[in-house]
Enzyme design. Structure first.
Site, PDB file in Angstrom:
ATOM      1  N   CYS A 216      29.085  43.740  41.259  1.00  0.00           N
ATOM      2  CA  CYS A 216      30.371  43.073  41.461  1.00  0.00           C
ATOM      3  C   CYS A 216      30.380  42.382  42.823  1.00  0.00           C
ATOM      4  CB  CYS A 216      31.482  44.117  41.381  1.00  0.00           C
ATOM      5  SG  CYS A 216      33.156  43.489  41.627  1.00  0.00           S
TER       6      CYS A 216
ATOM      7  N   CYS B 107      35.518  48.230  36.393  1.00  0.00           N
ATOM      8  CA  CYS B 107      36.083  47.392  37.459  1.00  0.00           C
ATOM      9  C   CYS B 107      36.370  45.993  36.947  1.00  0.00           C
ATOM     10  CB  CYS B 107      35.152  47.335  38.674  1.00  0.00           C
ATOM     11  SG  CYS B 107      35.740  46.195  39.964  1.00  0.00           S
TER      12      CYS B 107
ATOM     13  N   SER C 205      32.604  42.526  44.929  1.00  0.00           N
ATOM     14  CA  SER C 205      33.147  43.435  45.944  1.00  0.00           C
ATOM     15  C   SER C 205      32.044  44.162  46.694  1.00  0.00           C
ATOM     16  CB  SER C 205      34.096  44.447  45.300  1.00  0.00           C
ATOM     17  OG  SER C 205      35.231  43.811  44.779  1.00  0.00           O
TER      18      SER C 205
ATOM     19  N   HIS D  60      30.963  41.908  49.284  1.00  0.00           N
ATOM     20  CA  HIS D  60      31.923  41.840  50.384  1.00  0.00           C
ATOM     21  C   HIS D  60      31.615  42.880  51.460  1.00  0.00           C
ATOM     22  CE1 HIS D  60      34.271  38.834  48.464  1.00  0.00           C
ATOM     23  NE2 HIS D  60      34.835  39.611  47.561  1.00  0.00           N
TER      24      HIS D  60
ATOM     25  N   HIS E  92      30.202  50.310  42.098  1.00  0.00           N
ATOM     26  CA  HIS E  92      31.426  50.994  41.682  1.00  0.00           C
ATOM     27  C   HIS E  92      31.775  50.683  40.238  1.00  0.00           C
ATOM     28  CE1 HIS E  92      32.488  46.967  43.037  1.00  0.00           C
ATOM     29  NE2 HIS E  92      33.557  47.030  42.253  1.00  0.00           N
TER      30      HIS E  92
END
Length: 369
Positions: free
Chosen positions: A40, A167, A42, A45, A61
């Protein structure tokens, strides 16, 4: 036990795939053998620093796997169960959970910092304790998580597809169905067509939107979005504005969903220009933690009664919606297969993230067996 994981030791560095020591589960903890994990934005990030994370850390995650062992106080699952991780742990009893907002679980939020509830770590490498992203760390062959993160799923559903609803898919789908409250006949714009945006297109289509404008600079992603239910495509906000004005007779979109990889407050003025009077703009993508400004016209907000709302995890309830989405997948109502554009081994994780940066994937998935 010894297992293997991808560790981020320094901000901006590549993932280091190496052996780790994993302690057995205690209390309400669960040991899981991972089968697959989505990659992902994220996680990226954390690498770039847009999301704060305590290093060294095992990210990931969006995982699915098989329960191998449980702590003495676990009641949700047992060895042999297939589980998908909810990236937000949900206790089921705090005020947020009790009011139907388990995506904002008060107790779950308290354990997302990367350490177990007792403040210790179950993951170790090079003589150091490791953090895990949102207390999961799915970039590993095995992990130990809190039972609040585990959602039991049917064994017949392939985990290399089911992992996506932990997610990205739920976030995008819920951004349309729950946060935006798309209704039959609505005009909807989705900005960004990665994993979240592509799922938002599917959610809007399933909710009965009449027109869905899919916006992304990558041509093949726009074409893919048409297979997910988009009726119109555009390469930029400028192009989309002209298209939407023409297609809606100057009215604009009832709902606008922001799903681009990294949000930019400087674009929000243009984004609001896509919305109709009383239109709702849903911010579901991540903005840099250091960004504190945007260029929304507050006069337009008032005079047109527009709305800007945030949405975490698609405003979904994971224990209800993860099984629900897998039922829709099994019934052929949503397309998880089309979301997975490439698969990788854990050793190839850096190539997977490079492919993501280059716009080559809707969702890349790490497959461990």
């Amino acid at each position: 036990m010894e297992t293997k994981a991808a560790i981020l030791w320094e901000q901006g560095a590549e993932w280091s795939v190496e052996p780790i020591e994993l302690d057995p589960p205690k209390g309400r903890e669960v040991q899981v053998r991972l089968v697959a994990s989505g990659m992902c934005h994220s996680d990226e990030h954390v690498v770039t620093g847009d999301l704060p994370g305590s290093l060294p850390i095992i990210c990931g995650h969006e995982g699915g796997g098989v329960v191998e062992a449980v702590g003495p106080d676990v009641t949700f699952v047992e060895p042999g169960d297939h589980v998908v991780f909810s990236f937000v742990p949900s206790c089921g009893s705090c005020p947020s959970c009790a009011s139907g907002h388990s995506n904002l679980c008060d107790n779950g939020g308290a354990i997302m910092g990367g350490r177990q509830m007792d403040g210790s770590s179950r993951h170790h490498a090079r003589g150091q304790d490791l953090n895990t992203l949102v207390l999961l760390g799915t970039f590993a062959h095995h992990t130990v998580v809190h039972e609040w993160s585990c959602v039991k799923v049917p064994k017949e559903v392939p985990l290399n597809r089911a992992c996506l609803v932990g997610c990205g898919f739920t976030t995008g789908w819920g951004s349309s169905v729950y946060a935006a409250e798309v209704q039959a006949g609505d005009k909807v714009a989705v900005v960004g067509l990665g994993g979240i945006g592509s799922a938002a297109v599917q959610g809007a289509a399933l909710a009965g939107a009449e027109q869905i404008f899919a916006i992304d600079p990558v041509e093949w992603k726009r074409e893919k979005a048409q297979g997910f239910g988009a009726t119109h495509i555009a390469a930029s906000l400028e192009e989309a504005h002209e298209l939407i004005q023409e297609a809606t007779w100057g009215r604009g979109c009832d709902k606008v969903i922001m799903a681009m990889g990294v949000g930019d407050g400087a674009l929000m003025g243009q984004v609001m220009g896509l919305a109709a009077k009383r239109g709702r703009v849903v911010i579901t993508n991540i903005h840099s933690a250091t960004e504190t400004s945007n260029n929304i016209s507050l006069l337009d907000l008032t005079l047109s009664e527009k709305q800007v709302v945030g949405s975490l995890f698609g405003s979904a309830n994971p224990r209800k919606d993860i099984p629900r989405l897998l039922e829709l997948y099994s019934a052929g109502r949503i397309d998880l297969d089309g979301m997975v554009t490439r698969t990788y081994s854990l050793d190839d994780i850096n190539q997977g993230f490079q492919d993501m940066r280059e716009g080559k994937n809707i969702r890349g998935v790490l497959v461990y067996e």
